[in-house]
Design a protein around this motif. Structure first.
Motif, PDB file in Angstrom:
ATOM      1  N   ASN A  93       0.813  -1.209   0.000  1.00  0.00           N
ATOM      2  CA  ASN A  93       0.000   0.000   0.000  1.00  0.00           C
ATOM      3  C   ASN A  93       0.854   1.272   0.000  1.00  0.00           C
ATOM      4  N   PHE A  94       2.016   1.224  -0.667  1.00  0.00           N
ATOM      5  CA  PHE A  94       2.884   2.384  -0.774  1.00  0.00           C
ATOM      6  C   PHE A  94       2.485   3.236  -1.977  1.00  0.00           C
ATOM      7  N   SER A  95       2.823   4.516  -1.943  1.00  0.00           N
ATOM      8  CA  SER A  95       2.524   5.423  -3.047  1.00  0.00           C
ATOM      9  C   SER A  95       3.644   5.377  -4.083  1.00  0.00           C
ATOM     10  N   ILE A  96       3.880   4.203  -4.612  1.00  0.00           N
ATOM     11  CA  ILE A  96       4.983   4.019  -5.566  1.00  0.00           C
ATOM     12  C   ILE A  96       4.645   4.652  -6.909  1.00  0.00           C
ATOM     13  N   ASN A  97       3.382   4.880  -7.182  1.00  0.00           N
ATOM     14  CA  ASN A  97       3.006   5.447  -8.481  1.00  0.00           C
ATOM     15  C   ASN A  97       3.596   6.830  -8.711  1.00  0.00           C
ATOM     16  N   TRP A  98       3.981   7.520  -7.633  1.00  0.00           N
ATOM     17  CA  TRP A  98       4.582   8.843  -7.805  1.00  0.00           C
ATOM     18  C   TRP A  98       5.931   8.775  -8.499  1.00  0.00           C
ATOM     19  N   ILE A  99       6.509   7.575  -8.587  1.00  0.00           N
ATOM     20  CA  ILE A  99       7.782   7.422  -9.306  1.00  0.00           C
ATOM     21  C   ILE A  99       7.615   7.793 -10.773  1.00  0.00           C
ATOM     22  N   SER A 100       6.365   7.735 -11.282  1.00  0.00           N
ATOM     23  CA  SER A 100       6.128   8.080 -12.688  1.00  0.00           C
ATOM     24  C   SER A 100       6.523   9.515 -12.998  1.00  0.00           C
ATOM     25  N   THR A 101       6.623  10.355 -11.971  1.00  0.00           N
ATOM     26  CA  THR A 101       7.034  11.742 -12.198  1.00  0.00           C
ATOM     27  C   THR A 101       8.435  11.817 -12.784  1.00  0.00           C
ATOM     28  N   PHE A 102       9.275  10.824 -12.468  1.00  0.00           N
ATOM     29  CA  PHE A 102      10.673  10.851 -12.917  1.00  0.00           C
ATOM     30  C   PHE A 102      10.928   9.918 -14.090  1.00  0.00           C
ATOM     31  N   LEU A 135       8.817  20.129 -17.140  1.00  0.00           N
ATOM     32  CA  LEU A 135       8.377  19.136 -16.154  1.00  0.00           C
ATOM     33  C   LEU A 135       6.896  18.813 -16.312  1.00  0.00           C
ATOM     34  N   ILE A 136       6.072  19.843 -16.433  1.00  0.00           N
ATOM     35  CA  ILE A 136       4.631  19.622 -16.564  1.00  0.00           C
ATOM     36  C   ILE A 136       4.311  18.953 -17.892  1.00  0.00           C
ATOM     37  N   LEU A 137       4.997  19.360 -18.959  1.00  0.00           N
ATOM     38  CA  LEU A 137       4.745  18.766 -20.276  1.00  0.00           C
ATOM     39  C   LEU A 137       5.073  17.278 -20.287  1.00  0.00           C
ATOM     40  N   PHE A 138       6.217  16.886 -19.717  1.00  0.00           N
ATOM     41  CA  PHE A 138       6.594  15.480 -19.676  1.00  0.00           C
ATOM     42  C   PHE A 138       5.574  14.666 -18.900  1.00  0.00           C
ATOM     43  N   ASN A 139       5.136  15.172 -17.750  1.00  0.00           N
ATOM     44  CA  ASN A 139       4.190  14.417 -16.926  1.00  0.00           C
ATOM     45  C   ASN A 139       2.808  14.357 -17.557  1.00  0.00           C
ATOM     46  N   ASN A 140       2.406  15.430 -18.247  1.00  0.00           N
ATOM     47  CA  ASN A 140       1.124  15.386 -18.953  1.00  0.00           C
ATOM     48  C   ASN A 140       1.139  14.352 -20.068  1.00  0.00           C
ATOM     49  N   PHE A 141       2.239  14.295 -20.811  1.00  0.00           N
ATOM     50  CA  PHE A 141       2.344  13.326 -21.900  1.00  0.00           C
ATOM     51  C   PHE A 141       2.404  11.891 -21.377  1.00  0.00           C
ATOM     52  N   LEU A 142       3.151  11.682 -20.293  1.00  0.00           N
ATOM     53  CA  LEU A 142       3.280  10.331 -19.756  1.00  0.00           C
ATOM     54  C   LEU A 142       1.944   9.798 -19.256  1.00  0.00           C
ATOM     55  N   GLY A 143       1.096  10.691 -18.749  1.00  0.00           N
ATOM     56  CA  GLY A 143      -0.200  10.274 -18.248  1.00  0.00           C
ATOM     57  C   GLY A 143      -1.145   9.790 -19.330  1.00  0.00           C
ATOM     58  N   LEU A 144      -0.831  10.064 -20.603  1.00  0.00           N
ATOM     59  CA  LEU A 144      -1.675   9.599 -21.702  1.00  0.00           C
ATOM     60  C   LEU A 144      -1.378   8.162 -22.102  1.00  0.00           C
ATOM     61  N   PHE A 145      -0.265   7.602 -21.621  1.00  0.00           N
ATOM     62  CA  PHE A 145       0.055   6.212 -21.923  1.00  0.00           C
ATOM     63  C   PHE A 145      -0.691   5.292 -20.956  1.00  0.00           C
ATOM     64  N   PRO A 146      -1.060   4.108 -21.400  1.00  0.00           N
ATOM     65  CA  PRO A 146      -1.806   3.189 -20.524  1.00  0.00           C
ATOM     66  C   PRO A 146      -0.989   2.771 -19.298  1.00  0.00           C
ATOM     67  N   TYR A 147      -1.680   2.672 -18.174  1.00  0.00           N
ATOM     68  CA  TYR A 147      -1.122   2.148 -16.920  1.00  0.00           C
ATOM     69  C   TYR A 147      -0.003   3.012 -16.347  1.00  0.00           C
ATOM     70  N   ILE A 148       0.064   4.271 -16.729  1.00  0.00           N
ATOM     71  CA  ILE A 148       1.042   5.193 -16.151  1.00  0.00           C
ATOM     72  C   ILE A 148       0.288   6.249 -15.349  1.00  0.00           C
ATOM     73  N   PHE A 149       0.676   6.411 -14.119  1.00  0.00           N
ATOM     74  CA  PHE A 149       0.016   7.328 -13.200  1.00  0.00           C
ATOM     75  C   PHE A 149       0.256   8.772 -13.634  1.00  0.00           C
TER      76      PHE A 149
END
Length: 225
Positions: free
Chosen positions: A17-26, A80-94
């Protein structure tokens, strides 16, 4: 199985139950090939042209009296915001930018730094911003209250604007995708076409929202320089 519609934005995972999904930011840093930093390529040239374009636009907004290198923080914020916005459009990425935890962490410290710098170094200039030029004397107390409130809610509006736009598109894609099991083949074809159109719209929203966040931050900082 989702417990509710908003569980797709839950940062917790099933691993203790860790918040590991935040790793997607990097993740954006890890997918950049090493050759990008050492060799000139088309991607390198395109990104450099984008950076130079943003630098010239931010420099114009900040004014000629702004210190050298003052645009770098806003270009980094845009990236930073652009990379994270784009990554969120891929399946299964937080999508980290769909949470106020990240967006408010970007907007609030930056706005607070601008305010502290402005009130300590340009106190008269900051007081002058509270009363627009040409305001009648009878309306000055009301204008001070209105300008103070509008100034205080700036970090909130920056954070909520980005979060709401990212959540809205993802929710719409999720709602439409969940209806595919009960549709006929003809309607599924229409659904797939609609999903593709929405995905293209989300790509545009990802670029626009990162640009809006960076440009508004530049405008807010130009008032205190």
């Amino acid at each position: 199985m989702m417990t509710n519609l908003f569980s797709i934005f839950d940062p917790s995972t099933t691993i203790f139950n860790f918040s590991i999904n935040w790793i997607s930011t990097f993740i954006g840093l890890s997918i950049i090939p090493c050759s990008y930093w050492f060799f000139q390529s088309r991607f390198n040239l395109i990104w450099n042209n984008i950076i130079f374009l943003l630098h010239s636009e931010f420099k114009t907004l900040l004014g000629p009296q702004s210190p050298n290198g003052s645009t770098f923080i806003f270009i980094s914020l845009f990236s930073l915001i652009l990379f994270n916005n784009f990554l969120g459009l891929f399946p299964y990425i937080f999508t980290s930018t769909s949470h106020l935890t990240l967006t408010l962490s970007l907007a609030l410290p930056m706005w607070l730094t601008f305010m502290i710098f402005g009130w300590l170094n340009h106190t008269q200039h900051m007081f002058a911003h509270l009363v627009p030029q040409g305001t009648p004397a009878a309306l000055m107390p009301f204008m001070v209250c209105i300008e103070t409130v509008s100034n205080m809610i700036r970090p909130g509006t920056l954070a909520v604007r980005l979060t709401a736009n990212m959540i809205a598109g993802h929710l719409l894609l999720t709602l439409l995708g969940n209806t595919g099991n009960s549709l006929s083949i003809m309607f599924i074809s229409l659904l797939i076409f609609g999903q593709i159109m929405l995905l293209m719209l989300e790509f545009a929203v990802a670029i626009i929202q990162s640009y809006v966040f960076a440009i508004l931050s530049t405008l807010y900082s130009s008032e205190v320089i």
